[in-house]
Design a protein around this motif. Structure first.
Motif, PDB file in Angstrom:
ATOM      1  N   ILE A 476       0.841  -1.187   0.000  1.00  0.00           N
ATOM      2  CA  ILE A 476       0.000   0.000   0.000  1.00  0.00           C
ATOM      3  C   ILE A 476       0.884   1.248   0.000  1.00  0.00           C
ATOM      4  CG2 ILE A 476      -1.702   1.322   1.308  1.00  0.00           C
ATOM      5  CD1 ILE A 476      -2.825  -1.309   2.335  1.00  0.00           C
ATOM      6  N   LEU A 477       0.596   2.159  -0.910  1.00  0.00           N
ATOM      7  CA  LEU A 477       1.309   3.432  -0.982  1.00  0.00           C
ATOM      8  C   LEU A 477       0.522   4.475  -0.199  1.00  0.00           C
ATOM      9  CD1 LEU A 477       3.535   5.294  -2.139  1.00  0.00           C
ATOM     10  CD2 LEU A 477       2.068   5.611  -4.156  1.00  0.00           C
ATOM     11  N   LYS A 478       1.095   4.919   0.897  1.00  0.00           N
ATOM     12  CA  LYS A 478       0.408   5.914   1.724  1.00  0.00           C
ATOM     13  C   LYS A 478       0.462   7.286   1.059  1.00  0.00           C
ATOM     14  CE  LYS A 478       1.424   3.578   6.114  1.00  0.00           C
ATOM     15  NZ  LYS A 478       2.092   3.700   7.430  1.00  0.00           N
ATOM     16  N   LYS A 479      -0.593   8.055   1.277  1.00  0.00           N
ATOM     17  CA  LYS A 479      -0.693   9.369   0.659  1.00  0.00           C
ATOM     18  C   LYS A 479       0.474  10.256   1.070  1.00  0.00           C
ATOM     19  CE  LYS A 479      -3.883  13.252   0.090  1.00  0.00           C
ATOM     20  NZ  LYS A 479      -5.231  13.779   0.382  1.00  0.00           N
ATOM     21  N   LYS A 480       0.837  10.189   2.332  1.00  0.00           N
ATOM     22  CA  LYS A 480       1.931  11.024   2.840  1.00  0.00           C
ATOM     23  C   LYS A 480       3.239  10.690   2.126  1.00  0.00           C
ATOM     24  CE  LYS A 480       4.403  11.926   7.176  1.00  0.00           C
ATOM     25  NZ  LYS A 480       4.404  11.681   8.626  1.00  0.00           N
ATOM     26  N   ASP A 481       3.493   9.403   1.941  1.00  0.00           N
ATOM     27  CA  ASP A 481       4.739   8.999   1.291  1.00  0.00           C
ATOM     28  C   ASP A 481       4.729   9.353  -0.186  1.00  0.00           C
ATOM     29  OD1 ASP A 481       5.708   7.887   3.685  1.00  0.00           O
ATOM     30  OD2 ASP A 481       4.580   6.051   3.332  1.00  0.00           O
ATOM     31  N   GLU A 482       3.573   9.253  -0.811  1.00  0.00           N
ATOM     32  CA  GLU A 482       3.470   9.637  -2.222  1.00  0.00           C
ATOM     33  C   GLU A 482       3.729  11.121  -2.391  1.00  0.00           C
ATOM     34  OE1 GLU A 482       0.467   9.108  -6.048  1.00  0.00           O
ATOM     35  OE2 GLU A 482      -0.203   8.527  -4.057  1.00  0.00           O
ATOM     36  N   GLN A 483       3.226  11.930  -1.457  1.00  0.00           N
ATOM     37  CA  GLN A 483       3.454  13.375  -1.544  1.00  0.00           C
ATOM     38  C   GLN A 483       4.920  13.717  -1.344  1.00  0.00           C
ATOM     39  OE1 GLN A 483       0.667  14.736   1.420  1.00  0.00           O
ATOM     40  NE2 GLN A 483      -0.956  15.063  -0.088  1.00  0.00           N
ATOM     41  N   ARG A 484       5.627  12.933  -0.554  1.00  0.00           N
ATOM     42  CA  ARG A 484       7.059  13.201  -0.362  1.00  0.00           C
ATOM     43  C   ARG A 484       7.831  12.975  -1.648  1.00  0.00           C
ATOM     44  NH1 ARG A 484       7.807  10.283   5.502  1.00  0.00           N
ATOM     45  NH2 ARG A 484       7.458  12.130   6.795  1.00  0.00           N
ATOM     46  N   MET A 485       7.400  12.013  -2.464  1.00  0.00           N
ATOM     47  CA  MET A 485       8.068  11.753  -3.746  1.00  0.00           C
ATOM     48  C   MET A 485       7.492  12.699  -4.791  1.00  0.00           C
ATOM     49  SD  MET A 485       8.522   7.588  -3.684  1.00  0.00           S
ATOM     50  CE  MET A 485       7.025   7.100  -2.823  1.00  0.00           C
ATOM     51  N   ASN A 486       7.698  13.974  -4.558  1.00  0.00           N
ATOM     52  CA  ASN A 486       6.972  14.998  -5.312  1.00  0.00           C
ATOM     53  C   ASN A 486       7.462  15.177  -6.744  1.00  0.00           C
ATOM     54  OD1 ASN A 486       9.314  16.200  -3.798  1.00  0.00           O
ATOM     55  ND2 ASN A 486       8.818  17.924  -5.089  1.00  0.00           N
ATOM     56  N   THR A 487       8.641  14.669  -7.088  1.00  0.00           N
ATOM     57  CA  THR A 487       9.112  14.792  -8.470  1.00  0.00           C
ATOM     58  C   THR A 487       8.555  13.682  -9.353  1.00  0.00           C
ATOM     59  OG1 THR A 487      11.113  13.473  -8.130  1.00  0.00           O
ATOM     60  CG2 THR A 487      11.266  15.837  -7.693  1.00  0.00           C
ATOM     61  N   LEU A 488       7.823  12.739  -8.753  1.00  0.00           N
ATOM     62  CA  LEU A 488       7.302  11.598  -9.488  1.00  0.00           C
ATOM     63  C   LEU A 488       5.787  11.617  -9.489  1.00  0.00           C
ATOM     64  CD1 LEU A 488       9.524   8.804  -7.859  1.00  0.00           C
ATOM     65  CD2 LEU A 488      10.078  10.213  -9.841  1.00  0.00           C
ATOM     66  N   GLU A 489       5.200  11.491 -10.654  1.00  0.00           N
ATOM     67  CA  GLU A 489       3.763  11.259 -10.758  1.00  0.00           C
ATOM     68  C   GLU A 489       3.581   9.745 -10.841  1.00  0.00           C
ATOM     69  OE1 GLU A 489       0.259  11.416 -14.052  1.00  0.00           O
ATOM     70  OE2 GLU A 489       1.848  12.920 -14.237  1.00  0.00           O
ATOM     71  N   ILE A 490       3.267   9.133  -9.702  1.00  0.00           N
ATOM     72  CA  ILE A 490       3.290   7.678  -9.586  1.00  0.00           C
ATOM     73  C   ILE A 490       2.009   7.074 -10.158  1.00  0.00           C
ATOM     74  CG2 ILE A 490       3.396   5.744  -7.968  1.00  0.00           C
ATOM     75  CD1 ILE A 490       5.041   7.579  -6.113  1.00  0.00           C
ATOM     76  N   LEU A 491       2.180   6.054 -10.973  1.00  0.00           N
ATOM     77  CA  LEU A 491       1.062   5.282 -11.522  1.00  0.00           C
ATOM     78  C   LEU A 491       0.954   3.986 -10.736  1.00  0.00           C
ATOM     79  CD1 LEU A 491      -1.086   4.562 -13.675  1.00  0.00           C
ATOM     80  CD2 LEU A 491       0.794   3.707 -15.105  1.00  0.00           C
TER      81      LEU A 491
END
Length: 1414
Positions: A476-491
């Motif tokens: 599971i990709l947590k929203k907080k962790d996804e926001q930290r990887m801000n240079t990546l638009e993760i699919l």
């Protein structure tokens, strides 16, 4: 008069005795409401006795606005609290009734009003008993924890009409029956029911709320307030929706929210999770403990936020945005200290002195047009407790926002209860003339606010976003962790799954809307692919190259040799390249961790986040999942190559520091490069690549026809989906022209719409990815600031709307923008404007440059200014005949079609717009001297450029102007068939001096500069060769001028001329015919003699630099074609240079005869070596490519002669002698003139004793490696080898200009299998083909080592890899070797045995074709 007297003495009477005139006077003089509101009380005959019975709702029903009503109730309460009024109305209180209710009832009994006397009748004891029973039953249902919360809420002023119950009363009454009595005692029956209803919702116990409401409904009493409250809550829920969405059904209308909030109580925190559903630009938090136990702590548990102070926002906007990571990560700003950092909480006066100014500056920063467009940003004041006084930091902050927002339009207020709202409203009304009621929500408690905002959030993501993991598992990709990887638009692998009710009409409408947007010309979204996979949907169209691109990507996983690999997809603008790449990524999302890169420029940052993505949810020991990264809108492969190398270094470093295992799976970068020549770039690219063009196959055309029939089933007019239809027509230019000519029919260029369309067409034609932000478009079109919700830019652009589409702008898509929907349409618009309306591109360009709006502040301004700059100065590589254009494509087009004057006007206007950019005046200077031959004006502009930025490029332009002016004057002289007079000779040499001075300054700058130049066609690692070439050309021009003078036509003219040019003799020693003209020549030459004598050495130094440049270093791929042209030009110049110093008769002699003459002196032999480019180490290496050793024998004999006849042995002569013998041995080992290996080693050791390890040049150490390197049969090893390797690396680095130090070196000799000197194998003899491009490709890729003849000749040596470094082990001696290709060594710093081929380069030994033994 009598009436005025009566009005004046209302203060002398008790309120219950006031007449309606007294009430009117009190309202006007004390309350200070508008007279028209006070007149209503006269009309309704409201006396003082009536007034004391009024409540706020009564006033609203009379027709008063909310603000005046609140003000009247506040002043009435203050008046009634006076001692004389409280004594007059005091009555005995009945049990379970509040003092305020008794007071109102007793006063109303004396003088009842006509409208309210029946509503205020006293309730019977029986009814009181029923109310008590309902309250008690409700309290009995509460758990102990909820009962404690209930009592705490009783201590708070939750409703304006209900005062707080003192804590002392609650402490003495612990039973639930006592609390029920207390409620009735303090609040009475109606208010008691209301306060209980309110608290039940706050606990929250919504189950009890429903039961409680049903029981109240059964009572035979009037409870209008309670029923009204339920209705008001519903109304406020709808109001909240409208305020946040501007009338839409979901959030998204506002691009960003700014939240201002005060301290949250612990009970409130659990309901503040709705903050995670808002796109928060920033939060202004006045709770100093927020990060410890407040809202900030709660928010950062679920979302990422960067924690800041107001002072952080004080700098140039673009720098602050980049530094604080605004737009893509929330900024949480502590506005009144932060206690966990020892930043103290400030009292109001201290805050006013220390922080208030910083907050003003911060708010001012936010509302700069280039930061946030006010029309797309909503400010929310979230008040979780009441603000009691104007002397509160949050109220000062409101006033600051009010000033910066230009009023209250874009500010809303959410209050935790009505009491908080009343206080807040009162403070604002006392300061301003407006009422905030319409912009406020205060009847909803926080749990209801939470629920409402959650419902408004667009459901574009599943509840749990999943990333693929090893063994077909997921994490599971947590929203907080996804926001930290801000240079990546993760699919994610489950993108959109479960996010929508797919059977609902809403989803159907969304499907049609997104489909229409895409086929009109919008960028493809993941939702388009998701929908295409659903039942009843037809598959997404795949270009024929789809499978090839997918295979290219997946093959990198199966054959993973490196941690990060690069593959390329070259495509024409508008032919579906990005869509194809994203389609591949979509279908691989369940196998690879996929992301689109938002900002490729931040390499180190991206590399770290890519590592985080690969390792997310995994332990160090678990298997890694490959990652696929998409780089879109790139111009070439260079930026992607830098990113690839950066990711590799980052992974290596991380593995070393953490002692982790290497990444077993690769990172794959799919670089989607837009180009006008995709096939050509594909052909010249060494890395794995594919290409697609603006040309469909028959199958693709059939697929598009089938898709059109499908679109007709669901859409009204799919023929207007122009981007789709252009592709369906196989990019038919005639079809596009018809579209444009029909839409532009009757175009009126006086309208703002037509002007904006022409500017967009210009930008999108020359910079296909360009756009203009919506806010700039709105300003240009004169759209009203707060009417934007009623009319969009696209609507305002009628009748041209069908040619436009909305898009996202900025590195992270932080703003909305507008562009032409297809590249071909943009080009056709320019053609139509020209042919039909005679509107030239120069006119549009000048209109653009003259428009102040485009260069003022505004969101997207920086991007727009860069687009315009690139359009004006970006020169194209390999666009035509594989040559770089002299100027940008736009300037070249205008020059060809419209002439020089228009180009000059454009550059001159642009220079006023780009005052701090040297590239514009430099480009104008180049244009003036190249095309207009206006050298003096060109010089002025070039000097202006150097004043802005002095670097090798701007200074070189000055040299080029002087050089070209000199050449122009010589050409003019030829055309007029004039001879070179002494005066003209003087002016020529003066120009040559100025040019040389500029070139030498540029040479110095080129060898030291590190920073990139803003000229868009110049990259950071590009060395400016132009200045070195300029020095050579000036020398040749002057030599040519002097050689043609009749001055030397007396005695032995050739010898005298050569001696003078060499600097061997002074002009005073030259014999010439004594006449006036010759004397003038002699005087001129004497005047410039020092300069002329230095030209040969200056030219020779530049020739030698170029020899090292081209022979020692690899060229980069995009420089190969220009490099070949440059070397051909250089070779031509060298032949001319040599011709000035050789005698024609001697050149005609047979070389073998010449070398039999013992009388040849040292200078003749030196000249011969220079002729053969054999007087330098680099020049000698070129002779490895000779077919026979005949010339090399003569070169070797020359060096032997020089050594024997020189008084002192110069190290350069010795090293060249050794290398000449080595080369001769490799070319013709049977030659009788070569020294034996032991003699060469003896010479070398003598030289090394003198220079040791501190020689500034690498050549002696290179020879040491060649001669002392052990062969396969060697038992003794020179232990100084390691010292020599360190020395060659150090000296070669110091000899290279900064911009060239990261280039790869060329190995001219490899280690073979044979013994002795035969173990040295020249690269030139390893592989030969008539196709130099194919040979270069094989060497660049490393595929050359798969050739059988190479395997047979070269020795594969055994070595070891330790901590990323390669070594060869000879006994106890470990010799360091650099890998020839950076990706040849596995990451992870694993110690492994390897084998490889060994090459010798000027930077040290290199390992090729590294193979791991395991």
């Amino acid at each position: 008069m009598a009436g005025e007297a009566a009005m004046a003495d209302y203060n002398n009477h008790h309120i219950e005795t006031w007449t309606k005139e007294h009430v009117h006077a009190w309202l006007c003089e004390t309350v200070k409401i508008k007279p028209e509101y006070a007149d209503i009380f006269i009309k309704e005959e409201v006396s003082g006795a009536d007034l004391v019975c009024y409540e706020k709702q009564d006033l609203l029903e009379m027709g008063l606005q909310h603000g005046p009503a609140v003000r009247i109730m506040k002043r009435l309460t203050e008046h009634l609290s006076r001692p004389e009024n409280t004594q007059s109305c005091k009555e005995e209180t009945q049990p379970k009734q509040t003092k305020r209710e008794n007071e109102a009832v007793s006063c109303a009994t004396e003088m009842p009003s006509k409208r309210h006397q029946t509503q205020r009748a006293e309730r019977s004891n029986q009814m009181a008993s029923k109310v008590f029973t309902i309250l008690l039953e409700c309290l009995e249902e509460l758990t102990e924890e909820h009962f404690k919360k209930f009592k705490r809420f009783l201590q708070q002023p939750l409703l304006s009409e209900c005062s707080a119950v003192p804590e002392s009363q609650l402490e003495t009454k612990g039973k639930r029956m006592d609390i029920a009595d207390l409620i009735l005692e303090y609040h009475g029956q109606e208010n008691g029911l209301k306060i209980t209803h309110c608290i039940l919702k706050k606990i929250p116990r919504n189950d009890l709320v429903q039961i409680f409401t049903e029981k109240v409904d059964q009572l035979q009493i009037s409870t209008p307030d309670l029923k009204t409250e339920v209705k008001v809550e519903t109304d406020h829920g709808e109001k909240l929706k409208n305020l946040l969405t501007c009338g839409a059904s979901t959030l998204g209308h506002y691009s960003y929210f700014i939240l201002v909030m005060n301290k949250a109580d612990p009970e409130q925190l659990e309901h503040l999770q709705f903050l995670c559903n808002l796109d928060l630009f920033c939060v202004l938090d006045f709770d100093p403990n927020s990060n410890t136990n407040g809202a900030c702590k709660l928010y950062t548990e679920f979302c990422h936020a960067n924690l800041h102070f107001p002072a952080y926002f004080q700098s140039e906007p673009s720098a602050v945005v980049k530094k604080l990571n605004l737009y893509n990560q929330t900024s949480w700003v502590f506005c009144n200290g932060r206690l966990d950092l020892d930043s103290r909480h400030l009292d109001y006066q201290t805050w006013l002195k220390e922080t208030h100014r910083e907050i003003e500056q911060m708010v001012s920063f936010m509302f700069k047009p280039e930061v946030l467009p006010s029309r797309k940003c909503l400010v929310i004041f979230l008040l979780l407790s009441s603000v009691e006084s104007e002397k509160d930091p949050i109220f000062d902050t409101f006033m600051t926002f009010h000033r910066q927002c230009g009023g209250e339009e874009n500010i809303i207020h959410i209050c935790n209860n009505e009491h908080t709202f009343d206080k807040w409203q009162s403070l604002i009304q006392n300061k301003y003339e407006f009422d905030i009621e319409k912009k406020s929500v205060y009847y909803l408690d926080l749990s209801q606010v939470y629920g409402k905002i959650v419902k408004l959030a667009p459901q574009s993501h599943p509840l749990a976003r999943l990333l693929p993991s090893a063994g077909c598992s997921s994490v599971i990709l947590k929203k907080k962790d996804e926001q930290r990887m801000n240079t990546l638009e993760i699919l994610c692998e489950n993108e959109y799954e479960g996010a929508y009710d797919e059977d609902s009409p809403g989803f159907h409408n969304l499907k049609l809307k997104d489909e229409e947007e895409f086929y009109r010309g919008g960028e493809v979204k993941w939702l388009n692919f998701y929908i295409s996979e659903k039942q009843k949907a037809k598959p997404f169209i795949k270009r024929d190259k789809y499978e090839a691109v997918r295979t290219m990507v997946t093959s990198q996983i199966k054959m993973a040799k490196n941690t990060c690999v690069l593959v390329n997809l070259f495509h024409h603008p508008g032919c579906g390249g990005t869509t194809l790449a994203k389609h591949v990524m979509w279908e691989l999302r369940k196998d690879l961790r996929c992301a689109v890169l938002s900002d490729i420029s931040a390499n180190e940052h991206v590399a770290s986040q890519v590592m985080d993505l690969m390792k997310y949810g995994k332990s160090d020991a678990s298997l890694q999942t490959p990652a696929l990264l998409l780089v879109d809108n790139s111009k070439d492969t260079e930026a992607a190559e830098k990113l690839r190398n950066c990711i590799r270094r980052k992974i290596d470093k991380n593995c070393l520091v953490k002692k982790e295992k290497s990444f077993s799976s690769p990172v794959i970068i799919l670089n989607c490069a837009r180009t006008h020549l995709p096939k050509e770039q594909y052909t010249h690219c060494e890395t794995d690549s594919q290409y697609i063009t603006a040309e469909l196959t028959k199958k693709e055309q059939d697929d598009f026809e089938e898709k059109l029939q499908e679109l007709k089933e669901n859409h009204k007019r799919p023929e207007n989906f122009y981007s789709f239809m252009i592709m369906k027509s196989n990019f038919d230019k005639k079809y596009v022209k018809n579209i444009v000519s029909n839409i532009l029919k009757d175009l009126d260029m006086q309208t703002k719409q037509a002007k904006l369309l022409s500017i967009m067409a210009l930008l999108n034609s020359y910079i296909p990815e360009s756009h203009i932000s919506q806010s700039v478009c709105e300003d240009f079109l004169g759209m009203q600031p707060f009417l934007w919700g009623k009319e969009t830019v696209i609507e305002r652009m009628e009748p041209y709307s069908n040619l436009l589409i909305e898009c996202r702008g900025g590195s992270y898509g932080e703003y909305s923008a507008i562009r032409i929907l297809h590249y071909d349409i943009a080009c056709a618009c320019l053609d139509e404007l020209d042919l039909t309306y005679n509107i030239k591109m120069s006119d549009i360009t000048l209109d653009l440059l003259h428009c102040d709006l485009f260069f003022k502040t505004g969101i997207g301004k920086d991007d727009l200014i860069l687009f315009i700059q690139r359009m004006l100065i970006e020169r194209q590589r390999n666009v035509e005949h594989e040559r770089e254009t002299q100027f940008s494509l736009l300037i070249e087009k205008i020059h060809t079609d419209e002439g020089q004057q228009k180009v000059q006007e454009i550059f001159m206007k642009a220079s006023t717009r780009y005052e701090t950019m040297a590239s514009i005046p430099q480009a104008l200077a180049r244009y003036l001297y190249l095309y207009e031959k206006d050298f003096l004006q060109a010089l002025d502009w070039a000097e202006n450029a150097t004043k802005i930025t002095e670097n090798s490029f701007t200074v070189d332009t000055i040299g080029q102007i002087h050089k070209n002016y000199l050449k122009y004057q010589i050409e003019q002289e030829k055309e007029q068939e004039m001879s070179c007079s002494p005066d003209r000779l003087d002016s020529y040499i003066e120009l040559a001096k100025k040019a040389t001075n500029a070139f030498q300054r540029a040479q110095k700058l080129a060898k030291t500069e590190n920073e990139p130049y803003e000229d868009c066609h110049v990259t950071k690692d590009t060395y400016n060769k132009s200045a070195d070439m300029g020095v050579i050309e000036i020398a040749l021009i002057i030599f040519d001028i002097i050689s043609k003078l009749q001055f030397f036509d007396v005695k032995d003219p050739k010898w005298q001329l050569q001696s003078f040019l060499k600097g061997s003799i002074s002009i005073s020693n030259v014999d010439f015919e004594d006449n006036v003209v010759n004397q003038k020549y002699a005087d001129i030459l004497k005047k410039h003699e020092y300069f002329i004598h230095g030209l040969k050495q200056q030219a020779k130094t530049s020739f030698e630099f170029f020899e090292r440049y081209f022979i020692y270093l690899k060229s980069r791929k995009f420089e190969e074609e220009s490099g070949h042209r440059f070397r051909r030009k250089l070779s031509k110049h060298f032949k001319k240079y040599i011709s000035f110093f050789t005698i024609e008769d001697e050149l005609a002699q047979n070389l073998s005869t010449r070398f039999l003459q013992e009388s040849m002196d040292i200078e003749d032999r030196k000249m011969f070596l220079e002729e053969q480019k054999a007087d330098t180490f680099a020049g000698l290496l070129q002779h490895l490519e000779d077919r026979s050793g005949e010339t090399m024998e003569k070169i070797t004999e020359c060096y032997t002669f020089l050594i024997e006849h020189s008084k002192s042995r110069h190290p350069k002569i010795i090293t060249n002698l050794i290398l000449a013998n080595l080369i001769l041995h490799l070319l013709n080992p049977k030659s009788k003139r070569i020294l034996q290996e032991r003699d060469l080693i003896h010479l070398l050791r003598q030289a090394m004793l003198e220079i040791r390890a501190q020689h500034p040049f690498p050549e002696p150490y290179y020879l040491a490696l060649l001669l002392l390197w052990p062969s396969s049969s060697t038992t003794e090893i020179d232990e100084n080898i390691v010292i020599y390797i360190k020395a060659i690396r150090s000296s070669s680095r110091h000899q290279l200009p900064n911009s060239l130090r990261r280039r790869g070196a060329i190995s001219h000799i490899f280690l073979g299998k044979k013994p002795g000197l035969e173990r040295l194998v020249p690269k030139a003899k390893l592989y030969y083909t008539n196709d130099p491009k194919e040979s270069n490709r094989l060497w660049q890729s490393g595929d050359i080592f798969a050739q059988k003849d190479i395997k047979d000749r070269l020795l594969r040596v055994h070595g070891i890899v330790e901590q990323g470094e390669v070594y060869i082990e000879y006994g106890k001696l470990k010799i360091p070797v650099h890998p020839a290709f950076i990706d040849a060594v596995r990451t992870g710093f694993s110690t492994e045995k390897v084998t490889f081929y060994l090459g010798f380069a000027m930077t040290g030994p290199l390992a090729y074709d590294i193979q791991y033994e395991n």
